[in-house]
Design a protein around this motif. Structure first.
Motif, PDB file in Angstrom:
ATOM      1  N   UNK A   1       0.824  -1.208   0.000  1.00 37.47           N
ATOM      2  CA  UNK A   1       0.000   0.000   0.000  1.00 37.47           C
ATOM      3  C   UNK A   1       0.856   1.256   0.000  1.00 37.47           C
ATOM      4  N   UNK A   2       1.935   1.249   0.782  1.00 40.60           N
ATOM      5  CA  UNK A   2       2.843   2.399   0.799  1.00 40.60           C
ATOM      6  C   UNK A   2       3.437   2.626  -0.587  1.00 40.60           C
ATOM      7  N   UNK A   3       3.867   1.548  -1.240  1.00 41.56           N
ATOM      8  CA  UNK A   3       4.425   1.682  -2.582  1.00 41.56           C
ATOM      9  C   UNK A   3       3.377   2.174  -3.578  1.00 41.56           C
ATOM     10  N   UNK A   4       2.137   1.680  -3.453  1.00 46.89           N
ATOM     11  CA  UNK A   4       1.080   2.107  -4.370  1.00 46.89           C
ATOM     12  C   UNK A   4       0.768   3.590  -4.194  1.00 46.89           C
ATOM     13  N   UNK A   5       0.800   4.060  -2.946  1.00 50.90           N
ATOM     14  CA  UNK A   5       0.574   5.485  -2.705  1.00 50.90           C
ATOM     15  C   UNK A   5       1.744   6.305  -3.241  1.00 50.90           C
ATOM     16  N   UNK A   6       2.965   5.817  -3.024  1.00 47.64           N
ATOM     17  CA  UNK A   6       4.141   6.545  -3.513  1.00 47.64           C
ATOM     18  C   UNK A   6       4.166   6.615  -5.040  1.00 47.64           C
ATOM     19  N   UNK A   7       3.682   5.557  -5.696  1.00 50.20           N
ATOM     20  CA  UNK A   7       3.637   5.534  -7.157  1.00 50.20           C
ATOM     21  C   UNK A   7       2.357   6.152  -7.708  1.00 50.20           C
ATOM     22  N   UNK A   8       1.505   6.677  -6.814  1.00 49.70           N
ATOM     23  CA  UNK A   8       0.246   7.337  -7.185  1.00 49.70           C
ATOM     24  C   UNK A   8      -0.717   6.391  -7.875  1.00 49.70           C
ATOM     25  N   UNK A   9      -0.654   5.117  -7.491  1.00 51.33           N
ATOM     26  CA  UNK A   9      -1.642   4.161  -7.965  1.00 51.33           C
ATOM     27  C   UNK A   9      -2.860   4.147  -7.059  1.00 51.33           C
ATOM     28  N   UNK A  10      -2.687   4.544  -5.809  1.00 55.66           N
ATOM     29  CA  UNK A  10      -3.787   4.612  -4.853  1.00 55.66           C
ATOM     30  C   UNK A  10      -3.717   5.935  -4.108  1.00 55.66           C
ATOM     31  N   UNK A  11      -4.851   6.304  -3.529  1.00 57.01           N
ATOM     32  CA  UNK A  11      -4.922   7.534  -2.751  1.00 57.01           C
ATOM     33  C   UNK A  11      -4.861   7.224  -1.265  1.00 57.01           C
ATOM     34  N   UNK A  12      -4.195   8.046  -0.483  1.00 56.29           N
ATOM     35  CA  UNK A  12      -4.095   7.786   0.977  1.00 56.29           C
ATOM     36  C   UNK A  12      -5.373   8.178   1.710  1.00 56.29           C
ATOM     37  N   UNK A  13      -6.449   7.387   1.528  1.00 57.85           N
ATOM     38  CA  UNK A  13      -7.702   7.694   2.206  1.00 57.85           C
ATOM     39  C   UNK A  13      -7.666   7.189   3.639  1.00 57.85           C
ATOM     40  N   UNK A  14      -8.753   7.399   4.339  1.00 54.34           N
ATOM     41  CA  UNK A  14      -8.790   7.049   5.776  1.00 54.34           C
ATOM     42  C   UNK A  14      -8.663   5.550   6.002  1.00 54.34           C
ATOM     43  N   UNK A  15      -9.248   4.755   5.119  1.00 52.39           N
ATOM     44  CA  UNK A  15      -9.172   3.308   5.296  1.00 52.39           C
ATOM     45  C   UNK A  15      -7.731   2.820   5.199  1.00 52.39           C
ATOM     46  N   UNK A  16      -7.004   3.293   4.193  1.00 54.74           N
ATOM     47  CA  UNK A  16      -5.621   2.859   4.026  1.00 54.74           C
ATOM     48  C   UNK A  16      -4.728   3.383   5.144  1.00 54.74           C
ATOM     49  N   UNK A  17      -4.958   4.628   5.552  1.00 56.20           N
ATOM     50  CA  UNK A  17      -4.157   5.178   6.650  1.00 56.20           C
ATOM     51  C   UNK A  17      -4.424   4.422   7.949  1.00 56.20           C
ATOM     52  N   UNK A  18      -5.684   4.042   8.177  1.00 55.22           N
ATOM     53  CA  UNK A  18      -6.008   3.265   9.377  1.00 55.22           C
ATOM     54  C   UNK A  18      -5.336   1.901   9.343  1.00 55.22           C
ATOM     55  N   UNK A  19      -5.308   1.276   8.172  1.00 55.11           N
ATOM     56  CA  UNK A  19      -4.655  -0.026   8.043  1.00 55.11           C
ATOM     57  C   UNK A  19      -3.151   0.091   8.279  1.00 55.11           C
ATOM     58  N   UNK A  20      -2.526   1.143   7.747  1.00 54.01           N
ATOM     59  CA  UNK A  20      -1.092   1.339   7.951  1.00 54.01           C
ATOM     60  C   UNK A  20      -0.780   1.577   9.426  1.00 54.01           C
ATOM     61  N   UNK A  21      -1.622   2.371  10.102  1.00 56.23           N
ATOM     62  CA  UNK A  21      -1.409   2.613  11.528  1.00 56.23           C
ATOM     63  C   UNK A  21      -1.564   1.327  12.336  1.00 56.23           C
ATOM     64  N   UNK A  22      -2.547   0.504  11.963  1.00 54.50           N
ATOM     65  CA  UNK A  22      -2.771  -0.768  12.659  1.00 54.50           C
ATOM     66  C   UNK A  22      -1.575  -1.697  12.467  1.00 54.50           C
TER      67      UNK A  22
END
Length: 396
Positions: A124-145
């Protein structure tokens, strides 16, 4: 009223059976992958080292997979797809397996398996860095978890000392290598056959690991001939069968559900190593592991689209998550699938013109597969056109 009540049952019953079959196959796949730690530790006890064990595992798995490819008459990857597949096996998968099984030789298998499951968050971090995905609340919550779980596991006792620290670093290196592997493999053509790609990957990994072992002088025969039994089990039970199970199962339950069901893999590793070797996680490590696995479930959550009511009960519209889509769902009209027997029923029949097109991903773990589409002159047992094709998602 009688027609309205009976039509949905006729549609849903085959779908329910297909979902149950897919769930069982994905769980069988996760169980096979999860048992690899036990087979590897037994191989170590029989005198195998990491390079010899992995070279033997991938060589035998490649032979079996090439037999499946020949039987199905699957098209082989060509050009750029072939070059990427060779690179994924010779570099990506070889590094990931070397790191993972190297960690197994230094720290408990249960901790190694849970640390490896940091890879969904890294993807997910790589997908956000490559702009394939957006850092929405769901992804940020998963990364924090996932980050909180990693801190709990690494901050707990039992991971101190130079040997244990090296094992932890190798396990985290395996997670990074696998995240990069999945990110690169997402760029392979959608029509590439998953078995053909995996056969190329395993063969390339076997050649790479064998060449490295010969160059370093680390390849040698085990002290006990019975150790080859564990290599066979590692190749068959923890490589080929899980790949086939995941490939077929994901077609029945979808990629998102398959990814969540795959969280059974570290649970199997924890349970089997506890039974065989007496390994135990501390309460803090167990809590951290649950947090990491919870992040995988959060990452797979999808927004549900409410289906509009329909007048005719015989043609019910529902939201079906596309294995190839991102967060969107594609609305489909379910139809009663035709009965298929033998190999065709399990999706392993030989390919024919207009046959299966598969979306390859990492080494038999979560796969994305399009359903077969045959227009006109369909052979007996083939599936008919199910409507508009699913869009491919932006993420890996």
């Amino acid at each position: 009223m009688t027609t309205t009540a009976s039509a949905p049952a006729a549609v849903s019953t085959p779908q329910a059976r297909s979902a149950r079959r897919g769930t069982v196959l994905v769980l069988v796949s996760a169980t096979g992958f999860g048992m690899s730690a036990v087979f590897a530790k037994q191989a170590y006890a029989a005198g195998f080292n990491v390079p010899t064990m992995l070279a033997g595992r991938f060589a035998l798995a490649a032979v079996l997979l090439w037999a499946v490819v020949a039987w199905r008459r699957a098209p082989l990857p060509r050009g750029r797809a072939l070059a990427v597949s060779v690179g994924l096996g010779a570099v990506g998968y070889a590094l990931q397996a070397g790191f993972y099984f190297g960690a197994l030789a230094r720290i408990d298998a249960s901790l190694t398996a849970l640390l490896l499951y940091a890879y969904p968050a890294l993807v997910t971090v790589l997908a956000i860095a490559l702009r394939r995905e957006r850092p929405d609340r769901r992804r940020l919550a998963a990364l924090a978890c996932s980050a909180a779980g990693m801190l709990l596991m690494l901050g707990a006792g039992g991971v101190g000392g130079s040997v244990a620290t090296g094992g932890v670093l190798l396990a985290l290196g395996a997670a990074v290598a696998y995240a990069l592997y999945l990110t690169v493999s997402a760029g392979l053509p959608a029509g590439a056959d998953i078995f053909a790609v995996t056969a190329v990957v395993c063969a390339s990994a076997a050649v790479s690991l064998a060449a490295t072992g010969l160059a370093t002088g680390s390849l040698h025969a085990p002290h006990q001939v019975s150790g080859w039994l564990w290599i066979v089990l590692l190749a068959v039970v923890s490589t080929v069968i899980p790949i086939a199970g995941m490939f077929v199962g994901v077609r029945d339950v979808g990629a998102s559900a398959a990814a969540i069901l795959s969280c059974a893999e570290p649970a199997v590793t924890v349970a089997t190593t506890a039974l065989v070797f007496g390994e135990r996680l501390s309460p803090a490590q167990a809590l951290g592991g649950l947090a990491v696995l919870a992040s995988v479930a959060v990452l797979q959550l999808r927004r549900r689209v409410v289906a509009a009511p329909v007048a005719a009960a015989a043609e019910v519209s529902c939201d079906v998550p596309s294995p190839a889509a991102g967060d969107e769902h594609v609305r489909e009209t379910p139809r009663t699938p035709r009965r298929r027997g033998g190999a065709a029923r399990w999706g392993l029949r030989p390919l024919r013109p207009g046959g299966v097109g598969s979306r390859p991903v990492g080494a038999g773990r979560t796969v994305r597969v399009e359903r077969p589409v045959t227009r006109g002159g369909a052979h007996p047992g083939a599936e008919t056109d199910r409507g508009p094709r699913h869009r491919r998602g932006a993420g890996g």
